[in-house]
Design an enzyme around this catalytic site. Sequence first.
Site, PDB file in Angstrom:
ATOM      1  N   HIS A  55       0.836  -1.195   0.000  1.00  0.00           N
ATOM      2  CA  HIS A  55       0.000   0.000   0.000  1.00  0.00           C
ATOM      3  C   HIS A  55       0.875   1.249   0.000  1.00  0.00           C
ATOM      4  O   HIS A  55       2.098   1.147   0.098  1.00  0.00           O
ATOM      5  CB  HIS A  55      -0.976   0.009   1.174  1.00  0.00           C
ATOM      6  CG  HIS A  55      -0.333   0.087   2.519  1.00  0.00           C
ATOM      7  ND1 HIS A  55       0.392  -0.940   3.070  1.00  0.00           N
ATOM      8  CD2 HIS A  55      -0.302   1.089   3.434  1.00  0.00           C
ATOM      9  CE1 HIS A  55       0.810  -0.592   4.264  1.00  0.00           C
ATOM     10  NE2 HIS A  55       0.414   0.644   4.515  1.00  0.00           N
ATOM     11  N   HIS A  97       1.476   3.824   2.031  1.00  0.00           N
ATOM     12  CA  HIS A  97       2.122   4.493   3.175  1.00  0.00           C
ATOM     13  C   HIS A  97       3.637   4.499   2.995  1.00  0.00           C
ATOM     14  O   HIS A  97       4.229   3.518   2.553  1.00  0.00           O
ATOM     15  CB  HIS A  97       1.742   3.813   4.486  1.00  0.00           C
ATOM     16  CG  HIS A  97       0.417   4.257   5.001  1.00  0.00           C
ATOM     17  ND1 HIS A  97      -0.311   3.532   5.920  1.00  0.00           N
ATOM     18  CD2 HIS A  97      -0.321   5.367   4.744  1.00  0.00           C
ATOM     19  CE1 HIS A  97      -1.441   4.180   6.180  1.00  0.00           C
ATOM     20  NE2 HIS A  97      -1.459   5.285   5.491  1.00  0.00           N
ATOM     21  N   ASP A 113       6.044   4.236   4.991  1.00  0.00           N
ATOM     22  CA  ASP A 113       6.853   3.221   5.672  1.00  0.00           C
ATOM     23  C   ASP A 113       6.789   1.883   4.948  1.00  0.00           C
ATOM     24  O   ASP A 113       7.380   0.901   5.383  1.00  0.00           O
ATOM     25  CB  ASP A 113       6.455   3.088   7.142  1.00  0.00           C
ATOM     26  CG  ASP A 113       4.989   2.853   7.333  1.00  0.00           C
ATOM     27  OD1 ASP A 113       4.605   2.075   8.225  1.00  0.00           O
ATOM     28  OD2 ASP A 113       4.198   3.463   6.590  1.00  0.00           O
ATOM     29  N   HIS A 114       6.085   1.866   3.801  1.00  0.00           N
ATOM     30  CA  HIS A 114       6.045   0.654   2.978  1.00  0.00           C
ATOM     31  C   HIS A 114       6.534   0.893   1.563  1.00  0.00           C
ATOM     32  O   HIS A 114       6.872  -0.061   0.856  1.00  0.00           O
ATOM     33  CB  HIS A 114       4.626   0.086   2.949  1.00  0.00           C
ATOM     34  CG  HIS A 114       4.239  -0.521   4.258  1.00  0.00           C
ATOM     35  ND1 HIS A 114       4.257  -1.875   4.479  1.00  0.00           N
ATOM     36  CD2 HIS A 114       3.882   0.042   5.419  1.00  0.00           C
ATOM     37  CE1 HIS A 114       3.914  -2.108   5.735  1.00  0.00           C
ATOM     38  NE2 HIS A 114       3.680  -0.952   6.336  1.00  0.00           N
ATOM     39  N   HIS A 138      -7.387  -1.863   4.277  1.00  0.00           N
ATOM     40  CA  HIS A 138      -6.690  -1.059   5.299  1.00  0.00           C
ATOM     41  C   HIS A 138      -6.632   0.408   4.879  1.00  0.00           C
ATOM     42  O   HIS A 138      -7.028   1.300   5.621  1.00  0.00           O
ATOM     43  CB  HIS A 138      -5.337  -1.737   5.503  1.00  0.00           C
ATOM     44  CG  HIS A 138      -4.311  -0.939   6.195  1.00  0.00           C
ATOM     45  ND1 HIS A 138      -3.013  -0.870   5.764  1.00  0.00           N
ATOM     46  CD2 HIS A 138      -4.363  -0.198   7.303  1.00  0.00           C
ATOM     47  CE1 HIS A 138      -2.333  -0.119   6.585  1.00  0.00           C
ATOM     48  NE2 HIS A 138      -3.107   0.307   7.519  1.00  0.00           N
ATOM     49  N   GLU A 159       2.474  -7.996   9.748  1.00  0.00           N
ATOM     50  CA  GLU A 159       3.164  -7.082  10.639  1.00  0.00           C
ATOM     51  C   GLU A 159       2.532  -7.219  12.005  1.00  0.00           C
ATOM     52  O   GLU A 159       1.342  -7.483  12.113  1.00  0.00           O
ATOM     53  CB  GLU A 159       2.963  -5.652  10.133  1.00  0.00           C
ATOM     54  CG  GLU A 159       3.637  -5.419   8.815  1.00  0.00           C
ATOM     55  CD  GLU A 159       4.357  -4.103   8.808  1.00  0.00           C
ATOM     56  OE1 GLU A 159       5.487  -4.062   8.319  1.00  0.00           O
ATOM     57  OE2 GLU A 159       3.775  -3.117   9.304  1.00  0.00           O
ATOM     58  N   HIS A 208       8.355  -7.858  13.275  1.00  0.00           N
ATOM     59  CA  HIS A 208       8.267  -6.801  14.264  1.00  0.00           C
ATOM     60  C   HIS A 208       9.630  -6.270  14.638  1.00  0.00           C
ATOM     61  O   HIS A 208       9.879  -5.103  14.570  1.00  0.00           O
ATOM     62  CB  HIS A 208       7.534  -7.321  15.502  1.00  0.00           C
ATOM     63  CG  HIS A 208       7.544  -6.377  16.643  1.00  0.00           C
ATOM     64  ND1 HIS A 208       6.701  -5.310  16.732  1.00  0.00           N
ATOM     65  CD2 HIS A 208       8.314  -6.321  17.741  1.00  0.00           C
ATOM     66  CE1 HIS A 208       6.940  -4.640  17.847  1.00  0.00           C
ATOM     67  NE2 HIS A 208       7.912  -5.228  18.484  1.00  0.00           N
TER      68      HIS A 208
END
Lengths: 389, 598
Positions: free
Chosen positions: B69, B71, B73-74, B158, B203, B414
């Site tokens: 997606h 975001h 951080d991805h 999401h 995640e 994580h």
Amino acid sequence: EMEAVEFDDILDDWFIESLKTYKDLHVYQLEHPTQVIEWTSEKTVCVTGYSLSKNEILELRLPLKLFADENKGLCAERDFKVAHGGFTDGPVRRLRHIPGTRCVVTNDGLSSDLQVWDLGGDDSDVIRRTGSIAGRRNVSERGSRIAARLSSPPQVLHGAQSSDVQLTELTSGRTLYKLETDSTDPLSFLQFVSDTVFLAGCCNGSVYVTDTRTSAAPQLSPPPASSGDSVLWWADASVGPHPSSCRVVRLSSSGQAVVSDLRSLGGGAVCQAQLDVQERCCNLDHIRVSWAPTLDDCISVSGFSGVVQIYNTCGWSMELQERQPLFQHRGHVVSSQQTDDSTPVFTTAHIWHPERPRTLLSAASDGSVHVWDWVDPEQSAADGCWFLY
Amino acid sequence: NMPEINVTPLGAGQDVGRSCILVSIGGKNIMLDCGMHMGYNDDRRFPDFSYITQNGRLTDFLDCVIISHFHLDHCGALPYMSEMVGYDGPIYMTHPTKAICPILLEDFRKITVDKKGETNFFTSQMIKDCMKKVVPLNLHQTVQVDDELEIKAYYAGHVLGAAMVHIKVGSESVVYTVSVNKYAKSHISAWIDKCRPDILISESTYATTIRDSKRCRERDFLKKVHETIERGGKVLIPVFALGRAQELCILLETFWERMNLKAPIYFSTGLTEKANHYYKLFITWTNQKIRKTFVQRNMFEFKHIKAFDRSYADNPGPMVVFATPGMLHAGQSLQIFKKWAGNEKNMVIMPGYCVQGTIGHKILNGQRKLEMEGRATLDVKLQVEYMSFSAHADAKGIMQLIRMAEPRNMLLVHGEAVKMEFLKGKIEQEFSIDCYMPANGETATVTTNPSVPVDISLNLLKREMALGGPLPDPKKPRTMHGTLIMKENSLKLVSSEQALKELGLNEHQLRFTCRVQLQDPHSDPDTLHRIYTHLKSVLKGYTIQHLPDGTVMVESIVIKVSSSAEDTNAKVLLLSWSYQGGEYFFTALCIVKRLMYQ
């Protein structure tokens, strides 16, 4: 984010009203309901499952937002964090944290034996069982009550009936004190009011006041005068700076609340009232009564229904009059996740924050746990403004 | 050697940042996500690609890259990976992600380079070149990356364009998901094709949390807005067009109606244009069913909410304004902020994460004096509120996900493995599957037990069914006979005759013979007759025949008697049977031997 928006009950009455009636409100859903909420530190509580087979024991860290007083607005953290977790083989109906340690002691509410657990530190998030303590008698219907106060080495007070109350040293298992009495009344309340004095309250309403330093027989106070015959009683003692300033509230299954001074427990009560508990014939195991730690004269009651009630005992008289609660938390009823309508949701536990005057945690049979900071309706009326803190 | 799948997280996991997972399956190497860590200013913000290769381009080492997606951080490190480290292979993502990524990457680049003056960063051209390598994915459509590797995207819900990815090589498969919403959860089992992936990768940054209800977050939002309005203050809500803008508008509109409030609410026009654009993108990308679960009406048709004009910011009295951009780093929201910041009756509500370097980030860190252009300082006297509405999978969510997807193994990304021993134990206990939690740079090796699909010929099946008896079930398997034929990549189970036919072979008959000597002075036919009579009396339930050609047959075992050449009192029994009749042989032999001792 394109999440589905639920229009039907976006803003229902209770939530709208809560803007005025609560300073803070947090609503959580555990996977399984708990009968236990116990402080294990200033910011953590333990909750446990009570189904008949395997259950979880969780140590939860309260949301940071609750404690961020100055920069509250800058803290977005509203969630519980599972700090530590473990598994139990049976139900856990009672849990007591041993002050000054990372230990908790549990009981299943069926036998008189206790399990001892280590909550764990920073290096592991697993709660492990470290041992057990045998109760004095094997047969017990209601399980043992547990009490503890700060002591070195750590000790735990426990018993299922008045005749088997004992003080056990945690690590060695040595019995340090035994309550000597012949009567076998089941207990509904066990609490230390000082380092050496404890109260053992029976279901029939009588209370033993015991000093562990003396070998003299404990003082036995009879049950309060009440109208009903087969009523059951619960109790709570307010722990003041001095044992003599300690007050005891006793609550019956018919909603009668009796307040007494510890000194004159045997004599007349200080005051009493008939509470508006809207009792139901449900599981009486969940009745809880508690003094507010910092608000003078306030008590909280839960377990009769899905509501937690707060009463102000100031102004109560010796006459058994009907009194209305100062505040009612109806959150569990309103936002119940229960689909089965035949058994309405009921509260299973509640506890006050030790320092924040109006903050409580409450749990219900549908697995919900709420953290709420209520607004005193009398005080805010006096102020004339709903929104100033 | 058992087949295995290797999974290595390359990104940091402590807080939101740098998601990047390497998966090796069936000889293929796939990179899942390529995120940026928003908290660092140096190379620590990028994933550590040296794990793949010490120097040189990544093209030869990766079969494909898949982005879940938009975001940052991805996907924030994607242009760095493809253009500065070097990768020319395919980059897969859904259509909405492809449309939105470059916009966010460019915004982010501008903030980092223009506002913070950084130099070692990707350029606008690099973003464009990177996006040229993108191959867009449609939902539920299998894509053959090459002969062996296939991928398929599923709706995750999401954020707009977010997808769960199913990766398959041969009979091994992996499913990767970041977070799924309620709708996606209720359909996972149908979409995952019930193939039970070997590994489900998720995640777990928020896996140890128990979330406060959405209602309480909304309550807090309304309480803050109401309090500010009541005291005559102004509320600024900087939003992204892709964020919660529409939801918050609906919330306020309903509340205003309910409480009969009069203060004006505005949204900036830039917001509506963008929002409508993204909404259209969403509509064309999803299917009928998903669309039905969402708001069907025109995005910004409200009774109490009106379009904003910049002059309104100077109007006296209370008001609420939704304005872009979301991090207060430029444009209209920043203009309004500058005007309102000096009044303590006012409030700014930040509904999401702000990148370092932006005003939003500074005020959320408590800064009360800001340096603006031209050395001017701005005193921040208004109330600053940070509200998080983001939806990450919590403890309960992860359990639900596993319950529905039914993977054979679970893998949580994580970083702090030690802090999740309890969750690992919980998963292993409840689902009886292994739960892996590799740290960054650590490889988790999961041995798979791939099931081999075999087609069975209808005739063979019919024949087996005709034999009668109970139907086969997993607890009581039944033996059956057939021939396994392997042709190219498929396996078939057929009857022997069919196999012979297909292979163009003739069936050979095998017959075994055995000689038994016995003392018997009678004539050959007499001996044979005695054997016949005796066998008939002791071998009940078998078909025993005395044939005119001078043989006795027990089922298909043939018994002949002839005189011994050396000894006139001896007989030679010749037993002969074909392969199928073998089981009876031992019975017959026992009997005959007993005969000999009579």
